[in-house]
Design a protein around this motif. Sequence first.
Motif, PDB file in Angstrom:
ATOM      1  N   SER A 178       0.844  -1.258   0.135  1.00  0.00           N
ATOM      2  CA  SER A 178       0.113  -0.043  -0.074  1.00  0.00           C
ATOM      3  C   SER A 178       0.768   1.289   0.043  1.00  0.00           C
ATOM      4  CB  SER A 178      -0.854   0.278   1.138  1.00  0.00           C
ATOM      5  OG  SER A 178      -0.169   0.062   2.470  1.00  0.00           O
ATOM      6  N   GLU A 179       0.220   2.409  -0.374  1.00  0.00           N
ATOM      7  CA  GLU A 179       0.973   3.719  -0.357  1.00  0.00           C
ATOM      8  C   GLU A 179       1.169   3.899   1.205  1.00  0.00           C
ATOM      9  OE1 GLU A 179       1.583   7.796  -2.455  1.00  0.00           O
ATOM     10  OE2 GLU A 179      -0.289   6.608  -2.841  1.00  0.00           O
ATOM     11  N   ASP A 180       2.307   4.610   1.520  1.00  0.00           N
ATOM     12  CA  ASP A 180       2.722   4.861   3.004  1.00  0.00           C
ATOM     13  C   ASP A 180       3.228   6.338   3.109  1.00  0.00           C
ATOM     14  OD1 ASP A 180       3.198   4.461   5.569  1.00  0.00           O
ATOM     15  OD2 ASP A 180       4.010   2.453   5.436  1.00  0.00           O
ATOM     16  N   THR A 181       3.077   6.579   4.426  1.00  0.00           N
ATOM     17  CA  THR A 181       3.906   8.002   4.502  1.00  0.00           C
ATOM     18  C   THR A 181       4.855   7.976   5.875  1.00  0.00           C
ATOM     19  OG1 THR A 181       1.914   8.694   5.949  1.00  0.00           O
ATOM     20  CG2 THR A 181       1.930   9.653   3.613  1.00  0.00           C
ATOM     21  N   ASP A 182       5.043   7.012   6.200  1.00  0.00           N
ATOM     22  CA  ASP A 182       6.048   6.729   7.314  1.00  0.00           C
ATOM     23  C   ASP A 182       7.479   6.501   6.630  1.00  0.00           C
ATOM     24  OD1 ASP A 182       7.307   5.997   9.686  1.00  0.00           O
ATOM     25  OD2 ASP A 182       5.974   4.574  10.455  1.00  0.00           O
ATOM     26  N   PHE A 183       8.038   7.699   6.353  1.00  0.00           N
ATOM     27  CA  PHE A 183       9.340   7.624   5.824  1.00  0.00           C
ATOM     28  C   PHE A 183      10.448   7.359   6.797  1.00  0.00           C
ATOM     29  CE2 PHE A 183       7.111   9.952   2.272  1.00  0.00           C
ATOM     30  CZ  PHE A 183       7.862   9.784   1.390  1.00  0.00           C
ATOM     31  N   ASN A 219       4.423  14.044  -5.756  1.00  0.00           N
ATOM     32  CA  ASN A 219       5.565  13.644  -6.889  1.00  0.00           C
ATOM     33  C   ASN A 219       6.362  12.603  -6.335  1.00  0.00           C
ATOM     34  OD1 ASN A 219       5.197  16.870  -7.636  1.00  0.00           O
ATOM     35  ND2 ASN A 219       5.079  15.557  -9.228  1.00  0.00           N
ATOM     36  N   ILE A 220       6.512  12.588  -4.787  1.00  0.00           N
ATOM     37  CA  ILE A 220       7.458  11.675  -4.118  1.00  0.00           C
ATOM     38  C   ILE A 220       6.658  10.640  -3.222  1.00  0.00           C
ATOM     39  CG2 ILE A 220       9.248  11.703  -2.417  1.00  0.00           C
ATOM     40  CD1 ILE A 220      10.160  14.528  -3.189  1.00  0.00           C
ATOM     41  N   VAL A 236       9.565   0.921  -1.488  1.00  0.00           N
ATOM     42  CA  VAL A 236      10.176   1.583  -2.518  1.00  0.00           C
ATOM     43  C   VAL A 236       9.718   3.081  -2.572  1.00  0.00           C
ATOM     44  CG1 VAL A 236      10.281  -0.426  -4.183  1.00  0.00           C
ATOM     45  CG2 VAL A 236       8.136   1.337  -4.364  1.00  0.00           C
ATOM     46  N   VAL A 237      10.616   4.046  -2.841  1.00  0.00           N
ATOM     47  CA  VAL A 237      10.289   5.534  -3.143  1.00  0.00           C
ATOM     48  C   VAL A 237      10.212   5.774  -4.645  1.00  0.00           C
ATOM     49  CG1 VAL A 237      10.862   7.946  -2.882  1.00  0.00           C
ATOM     50  CG2 VAL A 237      11.164   6.234  -1.112  1.00  0.00           C
ATOM     51  N   ILE A 238       8.930   6.224  -5.163  1.00  0.00           N
ATOM     52  CA  ILE A 238       8.891   6.559  -6.418  1.00  0.00           C
ATOM     53  C   ILE A 238       8.784   8.126  -6.750  1.00  0.00           C
ATOM     54  CG2 ILE A 238       7.115   6.475  -8.645  1.00  0.00           C
ATOM     55  CD1 ILE A 238       8.509   3.863  -7.961  1.00  0.00           C
ATOM     56  N   TYR A 239       9.743   8.421  -7.672  1.00  0.00           N
ATOM     57  CA  TYR A 239       9.623   9.941  -8.077  1.00  0.00           C
ATOM     58  C   TYR A 239       8.656  10.026  -9.188  1.00  0.00           C
ATOM     59  CZ  TYR A 239      13.205  12.178  -5.128  1.00  0.00           C
ATOM     60  OH  TYR A 239      14.010  12.708  -4.183  1.00  0.00           O
ATOM     61  N   GLU A 240       7.543  10.682  -9.275  1.00  0.00           N
ATOM     62  CA  GLU A 240       6.558  10.668 -10.231  1.00  0.00           C
ATOM     63  C   GLU A 240       6.568  12.019 -10.998  1.00  0.00           C
ATOM     64  OE1 GLU A 240       1.934   9.896 -11.510  1.00  0.00           O
ATOM     65  OE2 GLU A 240       2.516   9.722  -9.351  1.00  0.00           O
ATOM     66  N   ALA A 241       7.103  11.992 -12.288  1.00  0.00           N
ATOM     67  CA  ALA A 241       6.987  13.222 -13.052  1.00  0.00           C
ATOM     68  C   ALA A 241       5.655  12.995 -13.956  1.00  0.00           C
ATOM     69  CB  ALA A 241       8.391  13.221 -13.968  1.00  0.00           C
ATOM     70  N   ASP A 242       5.770  13.951 -14.928  1.00  0.00           N
ATOM     71  CA  ASP A 242       4.394  13.901 -15.916  1.00  0.00           C
ATOM     72  C   ASP A 242       4.520  12.675 -16.585  1.00  0.00           C
ATOM     73  OD1 ASP A 242       3.539  16.282 -14.852  1.00  0.00           O
ATOM     74  OD2 ASP A 242       4.129  17.380 -16.783  1.00  0.00           O
ATOM     75  N   GLU A 243       5.518  12.441 -17.161  1.00  0.00           N
ATOM     76  CA  GLU A 243       5.801  11.373 -18.203  1.00  0.00           C
ATOM     77  C   GLU A 243       6.025   9.914 -17.639  1.00  0.00           C
ATOM     78  OE1 GLU A 243       4.430  11.709 -21.349  1.00  0.00           O
ATOM     79  OE2 GLU A 243       4.395  13.685 -20.917  1.00  0.00           O
ATOM     80  N   VAL A 244       6.863  10.086 -16.561  1.00  0.00           N
ATOM     81  CA  VAL A 244       7.574   8.997 -16.104  1.00  0.00           C
ATOM     82  C   VAL A 244       7.338   8.759 -14.322  1.00  0.00           C
ATOM     83  CG1 VAL A 244       9.868   7.831 -15.703  1.00  0.00           C
ATOM     84  CG2 VAL A 244       9.427   9.545 -17.675  1.00  0.00           C
ATOM     85  N   ALA A 245       7.216   7.348 -14.188  1.00  0.00           N
ATOM     86  CA  ALA A 245       7.428   6.962 -12.562  1.00  0.00           C
ATOM     87  C   ALA A 245       8.727   6.388 -12.524  1.00  0.00           C
ATOM     88  CB  ALA A 245       6.166   5.948 -12.271  1.00  0.00           C
ATOM     89  N   PHE A 280       7.885   3.837 -17.062  1.00  0.00           N
ATOM     90  CA  PHE A 280       8.290   3.488 -15.894  1.00  0.00           C
ATOM     91  C   PHE A 280       9.830   3.366 -15.726  1.00  0.00           C
ATOM     92  CE2 PHE A 280       9.620   1.145 -12.221  1.00  0.00           C
ATOM     93  CZ  PHE A 280       8.411   1.427 -11.345  1.00  0.00           C
ATOM     94  N   ASP A 281      10.547   3.994 -15.056  1.00  0.00           N
ATOM     95  CA  ASP A 281      12.122   3.840 -15.215  1.00  0.00           C
ATOM     96  C   ASP A 281      12.787   3.459 -13.608  1.00  0.00           C
ATOM     97  OD1 ASP A 281      14.728   4.667 -15.288  1.00  0.00           O
ATOM     98  OD2 ASP A 281      14.552   6.910 -14.997  1.00  0.00           O
ATOM     99  N   PHE A 282      13.229   2.136 -13.795  1.00  0.00           N
ATOM    100  CA  PHE A 282      13.806   1.562 -12.535  1.00  0.00           C
ATOM    101  C   PHE A 282      15.087   2.098 -12.473  1.00  0.00           C
ATOM    102  CE2 PHE A 282      11.119  -1.900 -14.191  1.00  0.00           C
ATOM    103  CZ  PHE A 282      10.863  -2.295 -12.630  1.00  0.00           C
ATOM    104  N   GLY A 283      15.714   3.225 -13.301  1.00  0.00           N
ATOM    105  CA  GLY A 283      17.015   3.894 -12.935  1.00  0.00           C
ATOM    106  C   GLY A 283      18.076   3.065 -13.496  1.00  0.00           C
TER     107      GLY A 283
END
Length: 318
Positions: A178-183, A219-220, A236-245, A280-283
């Motif tokens: 699930s999505e979380d906020t406990d950084f 976005n974060i 995992v932490v995802i940086y979400e831009a307009d075109e790319v996760a 989707f960009d795995f880096g």
Amino acid sequence: MSATVRPLIVERYAAERQAEWDEFVRASKNGTFLLLRGYMDYHADRFADCSLIIRSGDEIVALLPAHRDGDLVASHNGLTFGGFIVNARMTTPMMLRVFDVVRAHLAAQGAKTLIYKSIPHIYHRLPAEEDRYALFRHDAELYRRDLLSTIDMARRPTPQERRRRGAAKAMKAGITVSEDTDFPLFWDLLDRHLQARYDVKPVHNVQEIQYLHSGFPQNIRLFTARDQAGGLVGGVVIYEADEVAHLQYAASTPDGFAMGCLDRIFLHLLDEVFAQKRWFDFGNSTEQQGRYLNDGLIEQKEGFGGRAVAHDYFRLKL
């Protein structure tokens, strides 16, 4: 009679230009939230900013996020990428003029070298590689090439059976995602994971990532995997831009790894959360300025369907 060509003016960025800068980035064809000043300036104490605004009359035609270190200017070592930011009106002849005036400006300021980090094409809302041609025309040296593992989500390859088995194993073990906020909780796991596996620390500390998340909550994004007792086993932490996760960080406990929790997270993101995303960009999976490929790391990413996109770095003598 040809129209009068207005001269280009190069201006040093100043804080009072933030609203103007951010407005241009948001309307650009290749800018992301990473290039907004609220993100760029969080580490201003570590990088001497010398970002540039290029104008034709009162109109901005390009931005260059940059910092200076002695006689070297880079675009920008605090960012993954950051070449010229341009809008849909940018043309190739105009970009050649932009390079001419910026090169002359930096040389007049005593800089001797420009390190130019290109913006990979998957982050472009419209084609924006006029800078690549200008770099070629200026005899820039390609000195580094990283390799991103990316998925074109409209033509997504089928994941390897191994990755599907891992996700199924996690589901059978009762792992939920699930999505979380406990950084802070995840950062404790990430610190231990990176230290044990690579003997490194995350690029951001927990205070920095919380600060950035508070400014860019859409976005974060943090996604975590928990066991039946609610214990954290991966995330995992995802940086979400307009075109790319973009995958920014990933970590699991040894038990979570054995249960396939990361397989479970990634397939959840690909099948559900970001199924409609363009990319989707795995880096990156390269080291030593692109000369070494981490086979084990890229094998995992390619197992989910990731395929290669080059991220190029150039050196231009001024």
